[in-house]
Write a protein that holds these residues in place. Structure first.
Motif, PDB file in Angstrom:
ATOM      1  N   HIS A   1      37.511  34.481  37.872  1.00 52.48           N
ATOM      2  CA  HIS A   1      37.884  35.973  37.051  1.00 52.48           C
ATOM      3  C   HIS A   1      39.210  36.140  37.058  1.00 52.48           C
ATOM      4  O   HIS A   1      39.676  36.847  36.319  1.00 52.48           O
ATOM      5  N   ALA A   2      39.936  35.532  38.156  1.00 54.46           N
ATOM      6  CA  ALA A   2      41.217  36.042  38.210  1.00 54.46           C
ATOM      7  C   ALA A   2      42.229  35.138  37.770  1.00 54.46           C
ATOM      8  O   ALA A   2      43.397  35.379  37.115  1.00 54.46           O
TER       9      ALA A   2
ATOM     10  N   MET B   1      45.206  50.471  37.824  1.00 47.75           N
ATOM     11  CA  MET B   1      45.249  49.282  38.623  1.00 47.75           C
ATOM     12  C   MET B   1      45.039  49.648  40.138  1.00 47.75           C
ATOM     13  O   MET B   1      45.695  50.688  40.400  1.00 47.75           O
TER      14      MET B   1
ATOM     15  N   TYR C   1      49.681  40.945  36.299  1.00 50.41           N
ATOM     16  CA  TYR C   1      48.408  41.413  36.412  1.00 50.41           C
ATOM     17  C   TYR C   1      47.432  40.381  35.484  1.00 50.41           C
ATOM     18  O   TYR C   1      47.117  40.326  34.325  1.00 50.41           O
TER      19      TYR C   1
ATOM     20  N   ARG D   1      43.931  39.587  36.032  1.00 48.12           N
ATOM     21  CA  ARG D   1      42.413  39.902  35.533  1.00 48.12           C
ATOM     22  C   ARG D   1      42.289  40.435  34.393  1.00 48.12           C
ATOM     23  O   ARG D   1      43.287  41.250  33.866  1.00 48.12           O
ATOM     24  N   GLY D   2      41.215  39.928  33.646  1.00 42.76           N
ATOM     25  CA  GLY D   2      40.960  40.452  32.520  1.00 42.76           C
ATOM     26  C   GLY D   2      41.693  39.539  31.497  1.00 42.76           C
ATOM     27  O   GLY D   2      41.590  39.931  30.039  1.00 42.76           O
ATOM     28  N   HIS D   3      42.374  38.479  31.584  1.00 42.22           N
ATOM     29  CA  HIS D   3      43.161  38.051  30.539  1.00 42.22           C
ATOM     30  C   HIS D   3      42.349  37.210  29.590  1.00 42.22           C
ATOM     31  O   HIS D   3      41.306  37.047  29.788  1.00 42.22           O
TER      32      HIS D   3
ATOM     33  N   TYR E   1      49.630  33.691  31.480  1.00 38.15           N
ATOM     34  CA  TYR E   1      48.485  34.529  30.992  1.00 38.15           C
ATOM     35  C   TYR E   1      48.706  35.450  29.798  1.00 38.15           C
ATOM     36  O   TYR E   1      49.771  36.092  29.819  1.00 38.15           O
TER      37      TYR E   1
ATOM     38  N   THR F   1      47.160  38.597  27.845  1.00 41.54           N
ATOM     39  CA  THR F   1      46.368  39.821  27.540  1.00 41.54           C
ATOM     40  C   THR F   1      46.652  40.262  26.086  1.00 41.54           C
ATOM     41  O   THR F   1      47.619  40.878  26.069  1.00 41.54           O
TER      42      THR F   1
END
Length: 394
Positions: free
Chosen positions: A176-177, A278, A327, A329-331, A350, A352
């Motif tokens: 997830h990360a 965050m 950051y 997460r959520g990429h 990464y 996003t």
């Protein structure tokens, strides 16, 4: 301001106190901490302290003389129990109340636990020493949770000769990360060293024999470490009127209410660099945010500066040095931009949306990774970042 109170005597709280003095604040400065120890560093707990490489004497963040120079009203071993924003007082566990003109909340987090007795957690010095004393060659350790903390502890225990089993509910630890491929790579490092890794399993409770899984199976263990994440220490703020939701809710200046700021693991703030709220549980962020909160508390409203960092964390597992900026997460996408995944020597970028939002490196020199930090800080478009990586200019 005549009286400033900092609640939380770890990295964020200490950084805030030091910054207040450095910026010229000369009034009463109270630093409150629920542990009896002076401020100390936490990342070594799951590494050098757990392994026995360091003694506890190496952990303090500052020498005693440096702490003394801050002229603190130091209240250690006392938890904060309540906040009255109208009266501007903080209540303590001994029944006393401490008045303030300005307040910085830096109460951090505590480990999540499982039902049952006898399991270890790893957050404080006392936690680390208690587990270290129980890790013997041949002892059976079950680690519940294969995130970074659980993985670091598993690596140390394996090096000490313990038989280690890692239990993780997700199909791929840390996916997830960091993404599925990199999560699988980090998992293989444990498997290569004889750690028993079981994914897709849920632990429901701690028993006298070990831990019980959702299907009723008991995984036997001599020692159990629960590393299933943390929860912010905000209960003492329940009747304060401050916004609380997975942390103390703050604006881009780290302000939670007039004259009240938050910093470190407990703070959930709006980071304008990424355009999102965050909460970051990393040592570097704690210190940087403590400094930012202190400066903004002292500054005139129009002179305050948004806290817009590129988060950074690192992890040591076996012979792997893992570093990450941004950051993650959520990429939406992750791609290898330097090195080789199979060789455990690479940089992954990464995406996003259309932006470069992070980079993670394993086995790479810090200088190479810092270049990606600058790109994230500059808000570089994803396409431009990947193109530059192909030409070696990032």
């Amino acid at each position: 301001m005549k009286r400033i109170v900092v609640v939380g005597a770890s990295a964020a709280g200490l950084a805030a106190a030091e910054t207040l003095r450095r910026e010229g604040y000369d009034g009463t400065l109270t630093l409150i901490g629920d542990e009896p120890h002076p401020p100390y560093d936490r990342p070594p707990l799951s590494k050098q302290i757990l392994s026995g490489e360091w003694t506890a004497g190496r952990l303090p963040l500052r020498p005693e003389d440096d702490l003394g120079a801050l002229r603190l009203d130091l209240r250690l071993g006392l938890a904060a129990t309540g906040l009255d924003v109208a009266d501007r007082t903080v209540g303590l566990a001994d029944g006393s109340r401490v008045p303030y003109d300005g307040l910085i909340v830096a109460t951090g987090v505590r480990p999540r636990r499982l039902p049952g007795e006898g399991a270890h957690v790893l957050r404080t010095l006392d936690d680390a020493l208690a587990l270290r004393d129980r890790l013997k060659p041949g002892s059976r350790l079950v680690v519940v949770g294969a995130g970074f903390l659980g993985a670091e502890a598993a690596a140390v225990a394996r090096r000490l000769g313990a038989e280690v089993t890692l239990l993780e509910p997700a199909p791929v630890p840390l996916a997830h990360a960091v993404g599925t491929e990199i999560g699988q790579l980090l998992s293989r490092a444990h498997l290569d060293r004889g750690v028993g890794l079981r994914t897709g399993v849920t632990v429901t409770e701690v028993t006298e024999e070990g831990v019980r899984l959702a299907d009723g199976e008991v995984v036997e263990a001599d020692e159990i470490l629960v590393a299933i994440g943390s929860q912010p220490n905000t209960e003492w703020l329940a009747d304060s009127g401050l916004g609380v939701g997975d942390g103390v809710i703050c604006d881009k200046y780290c302000e939670a209410a007039r004259g009240v700021y938050a910093a470190g693991d407990v703070a959930r703030w709006y980071n304008p660099l990424f355009g999102t709220s965050m909460r970051i549980e990393h040592r570097t962020n704690a210190a940087e945010q403590g400094m930012a909160a202190a400066r903004n508390l002292l500054a005139a409203p129009q002179a305050r500066k948004p806290f817009a960092p590129v988060p950074y964390f690192w992890s040591d597992q076996y012979d792997m040095k893992i570093q990450a900026y941004g950051y993650l997460r959520g990429h939406d996408e992750v791609t290898i931009v330097d090195g080789e995944l199979a060789e455990r020597r690479f940089i992954a970028a990464y995406r996003t949306g259309e932006k470069l939002t992070g980079a993670l490196a394993v086995g790479m020199p810090p200088k190479a990774v810092r270049a990606w930090r600058q790109a994230v800080a500059g808000g570089v478009e994803w396409r431009d970042a990947v193109t530059a990586a192909g030409t070696g200019t990032v």
